[in-house]
Write a protein that holds these residues in place. Structure first.
Motif, mmCIF file in Angstrom:
data_model
loop_
_atom_site.group_PDB
_atom_site.id
_atom_site.type_symbol
_atom_site.label_atom_id
_atom_site.label_comp_id
_atom_site.label_asym_id
_atom_site.label_seq_id
_atom_site.Cartn_x
_atom_site.Cartn_y
_atom_site.Cartn_z
ATOM 1 N N THR A 199 0.850 -1.179 0.000
ATOM 2 C CA THR A 199 0.000 0.000 0.000
ATOM 3 C C THR A 199 0.893 1.240 0.000
ATOM 4 O OG1 THR A 199 -0.060 0.192 2.411
ATOM 5 C CG2 THR A 199 -1.697 -1.271 1.371
ATOM 6 N N PRO A 200 0.363 2.409 -0.345
ATOM 7 C CA PRO A 200 1.176 3.625 -0.269
ATOM 8 C C PRO A 200 1.793 3.833 1.113
ATOM 9 C CG PRO A 200 -0.800 4.064 -1.544
ATOM 10 C CD PRO A 200 -0.952 2.680 -0.974
ATOM 11 N N ALA A 201 1.033 3.536 2.177
ATOM 12 C CA ALA A 201 1.565 3.711 3.538
ATOM 13 C C ALA A 201 2.712 2.741 3.798
ATOM 14 C CB ALA A 201 0.458 3.520 4.566
ATOM 15 N N GLN A 202 2.570 1.502 3.344
ATOM 16 C CA GLN A 202 3.640 0.521 3.533
ATOM 17 C C GLN A 202 4.881 0.920 2.734
ATOM 18 O OE1 GLN A 202 1.350 -2.881 2.272
ATOM 19 N NE2 GLN A 202 1.169 -3.676 4.366
ATOM 20 N N ALA A 203 4.690 1.398 1.503
ATOM 21 C CA ALA A 203 5.830 1.834 0.690
ATOM 22 C C ALA A 203 6.548 3.009 1.357
ATOM 23 C CB ALA A 203 5.355 2.230 -0.706
ATOM 24 N N ASP A 204 5.795 3.942 1.895
ATOM 25 C CA ASP A 204 6.404 5.074 2.595
ATOM 26 C C ASP A 204 7.217 4.599 3.793
ATOM 27 O OD1 ASP A 204 5.353 6.916 0.843
ATOM 28 O OD2 ASP A 204 3.638 7.437 2.114
ATOM 29 N N ALA A 205 6.671 3.617 4.533
ATOM 30 C CA ALA A 205 7.374 3.102 5.710
ATOM 31 C C ALA A 205 8.673 2.417 5.309
ATOM 32 C CB ALA A 205 6.467 2.133 6.473
ATOM 33 N N VAL A 206 8.653 1.661 4.219
ATOM 34 C CA VAL A 206 9.871 0.990 3.751
ATOM 35 C C VAL A 206 10.890 2.016 3.293
ATOM 36 C CG1 VAL A 206 10.828 -0.542 2.003
ATOM 37 C CG2 VAL A 206 8.698 -1.162 3.152
ATOM 38 N N LEU A 207 10.456 3.026 2.561
ATOM 39 C CA LEU A 207 11.383 4.062 2.110
ATOM 40 C C LEU A 207 11.993 4.811 3.295
ATOM 41 C CD1 LEU A 207 9.386 5.419 -0.944
ATOM 42 C CD2 LEU A 207 11.606 4.278 -1.022
ATOM 43 N N GLY A 208 11.191 5.035 4.349
ATOM 44 C CA GLY A 208 11.734 5.649 5.553
ATOM 45 C C GLY A 208 12.782 4.775 6.220
ATOM 46 N N LEU A 209 12.512 3.473 6.266
ATOM 47 C CA LEU A 209 13.475 2.519 6.822
ATOM 48 C C LEU A 209 14.770 2.524 6.000
ATOM 49 C CD1 LEU A 209 14.378 0.044 8.498
ATOM 50 C CD2 LEU A 209 12.972 -1.378 6.992
ATOM 51 N N LEU A 210 14.639 2.523 4.672
ATOM 52 C CA LEU A 210 15.816 2.536 3.810
ATOM 53 C C LEU A 210 16.633 3.817 3.998
ATOM 54 C CD1 LEU A 210 14.273 1.097 0.517
ATOM 55 C CD2 LEU A 210 15.860 -0.057 2.055
ATOM 56 N N ALA A 211 15.937 4.936 4.167
ATOM 57 C CA ALA A 211 16.643 6.207 4.368
ATOM 58 C C ALA A 211 17.422 6.196 5.680
ATOM 59 C CB ALA A 211 15.640 7.362 4.351
ATOM 60 N N GLU A 212 16.832 5.656 6.741
ATOM 61 C CA GLU A 212 17.532 5.572 8.025
ATOM 62 C C GLU A 212 18.770 4.684 7.898
ATOM 63 O OE1 GLU A 212 17.201 6.911 11.036
ATOM 64 O OE2 GLU A 212 15.576 8.230 10.360
ATOM 65 N N ALA A 213 18.620 3.559 7.226
ATOM 66 C CA ALA A 213 19.750 2.649 7.055
ATOM 67 C C ALA A 213 20.846 3.297 6.207
ATOM 68 C CB ALA A 213 19.276 1.344 6.415
ATOM 69 N N ALA A 214 20.457 4.031 5.153
ATOM 70 C CA ALA A 214 21.446 4.670 4.281
ATOM 71 C C ALA A 214 22.236 5.731 5.033
ATOM 72 C CB ALA A 214 20.748 5.280 3.068
ATOM 73 N N ARG A 215 21.578 6.446 5.954
ATOM 74 C CA ARG A 215 22.296 7.458 6.735
ATOM 75 C C ARG A 215 23.370 6.815 7.608
ATOM 76 N NH1 ARG A 215 17.420 10.523 6.409
ATOM 77 N NH2 ARG A 215 16.358 9.280 7.996
ATOM 78 N N THR A 216 23.089 5.625 8.100
ATOM 79 C CA THR A 216 24.056 4.918 8.938
ATOM 80 C C THR A 216 25.130 4.224 8.110
ATOM 81 O OG1 THR A 216 22.437 4.547 10.699
ATOM 82 C CG2 THR A 216 24.324 3.060 10.627
ATOM 83 N N ASP A 217 24.716 3.582 7.029
ATOM 84 C CA ASP A 217 25.626 2.741 6.254
ATOM 85 C C ASP A 217 26.386 3.498 5.170
ATOM 86 O OD1 ASP A 217 24.584 0.679 7.774
ATOM 87 O OD2 ASP A 217 23.092 0.116 6.263
ATOM 88 N N GLY A 218 25.905 4.682 4.816
ATOM 89 C CA GLY A 218 26.561 5.449 3.772
ATOM 90 C C GLY A 218 26.176 5.042 2.375
#
Length: 326
Positions: free
Chosen positions: A24-43
């Motif tokens: 769903t759009p809400a689930q996609a947004d949540a996954v993208l938020g998770l990916l953004a948090e991980a990218a900030r940590t992992d580079g």
């Protein structure tokens, strides 16, 4: 008075993995938020551009999404793509940086093995030690090494204007084209079918790139970074047939240009067209004032690595793919 009763044990967190064919759009947004948090940590991103594009737009053939939640909160995500008729399904996964070290990655990996029938390939972007350990735990062996290579486009002088920057390209003189070949830019809608056909021929050996469809192309054309002025087509002057291309991409926030996709139709190879197209795209990125260019290439493609090294590229980082033993 004090309460001497023993403290009640904390309830065990409830981990759940749900497999879906569409988000769903809400689930996609949540996954993208998770990916953004991980990218900030992992580079770097844990899921490729293709995988991120597949988060939206409904169900896609062969694509499954695995959502790992703990007490209802999303803490892990995996994507499984089973579209290659020969190779095992390919996957990418990520766990929220604050929730690592609790077995969530192993749980997602085990779920992927189950979903794939124990025929699985998994990308580890950046080749971090934790990913190598997880691959070992899951019984996966190293299968593929993808290099990210970079080279400077300018001498990056300080306090200089755009005109000066454009004059400082490093060894990017205008390339000679093979006889009878000219270069123009991509026209959306007009060139779609011809480009998809040449892309499929040029990457017949490459399951991810060679299988792109009109929907995949449309996804990319809809992205903010898409610019047909940086999408170069080599055409035969006698009949206008497309024989090669260089699609560049600009990562605006990082001020980084990319050799996004470069391909030459079989039969047109070996005459210097690939090098000419590469240089054409690099000159375009340099004129845009970008200080650095990047590209991805398989480490075992010795001929391509050699060409890029001669053009000034050096290895910047490495992505690794692991797979089940077959």
């Amino acid at each position: 008075m004090t309460d001497d009763r023993p403290a009640e044990a904390s309830p065990t967190p409830l981990r759940k993995i749900e497999t879906l064919t569409a988000l769903t759009p809400a689930q996609a947004d949540a996954v993208l938020g998770l990916l953004a948090e991980a990218a900030r940590t992992d580079g770097q991103q844990a899921v490729s551009e293709q995988g991120r594009l597949q988060l939206r737009g409904g169900a896609r053939d062969g694509v499954r999404h695995l959502l790992l939640t703990v007490d209802g909160q999303l803490v892990g995500y995996a994507q499984l793509e089973d579209t290659d008729p020969v190779e095992a399904p390919a996957a990418e996964l990520v766990v929220h940086p604050s929730r690592r070290g609790h077995g969530h990655g192993r749980a997602l990996g085990t779920a992927l093995l189950h979903e794939s029938g124990r025929r699985l390939r998994v990308w580890a972007h950046g080749g971090h030690s934790a990913a190598r350990h997880l691959a070992q735990v899951l019984g996966l062996a190293l299968f593929r090494e993808l290099r990210q290579m970079r080279r400077p486009l300018t001498d990056q002088g300080q306090g200089q204007g755009q005109d000066q920057i454009q004059d400082q390209t490093l060894d990017l003189s205008e390339p000679p084209l093979p006889e009878g070949i000219s270069v123009r830019t991509f026209v959306p809608g007009q060139d779609d079918a011809a480009w998809l056909a040449v892309n499929a021929e040029a990457f017949a050996h490459h399951p991810e790139q060679g299988s792109l469809t009109q929907r995949d192309l449309d996804d990319r054309k809809a992205q903010p970074w898409f610019d047909p002025a940086g999408f170069f087509l080599a055409v035969r002057q006698s009949d206008g047939e497309l024989v090669g291309f260089h699609w560049t991409k600009v990562h605006a926030e990082e001020r980084l240009g990319e050799v996004y996709v470069l391909g030459v139709r079989p039969g047109a190879q070996g005459g210097g067209l690939g090098k000419a197209l590469t240089t054409t795209g690099l000159r375009h990125l340099a004129r845009a004032g970008l200080p650095t260019a990047m590209l991805y290439v398989d480490a075992d493609n010795k001929a391509a690595v050699s060409v890029y090294e001669r053009l000034g590229f050096v290895t910047y980082e490495t992505d690794l793919m692991y797979r089940t033993e077959t």
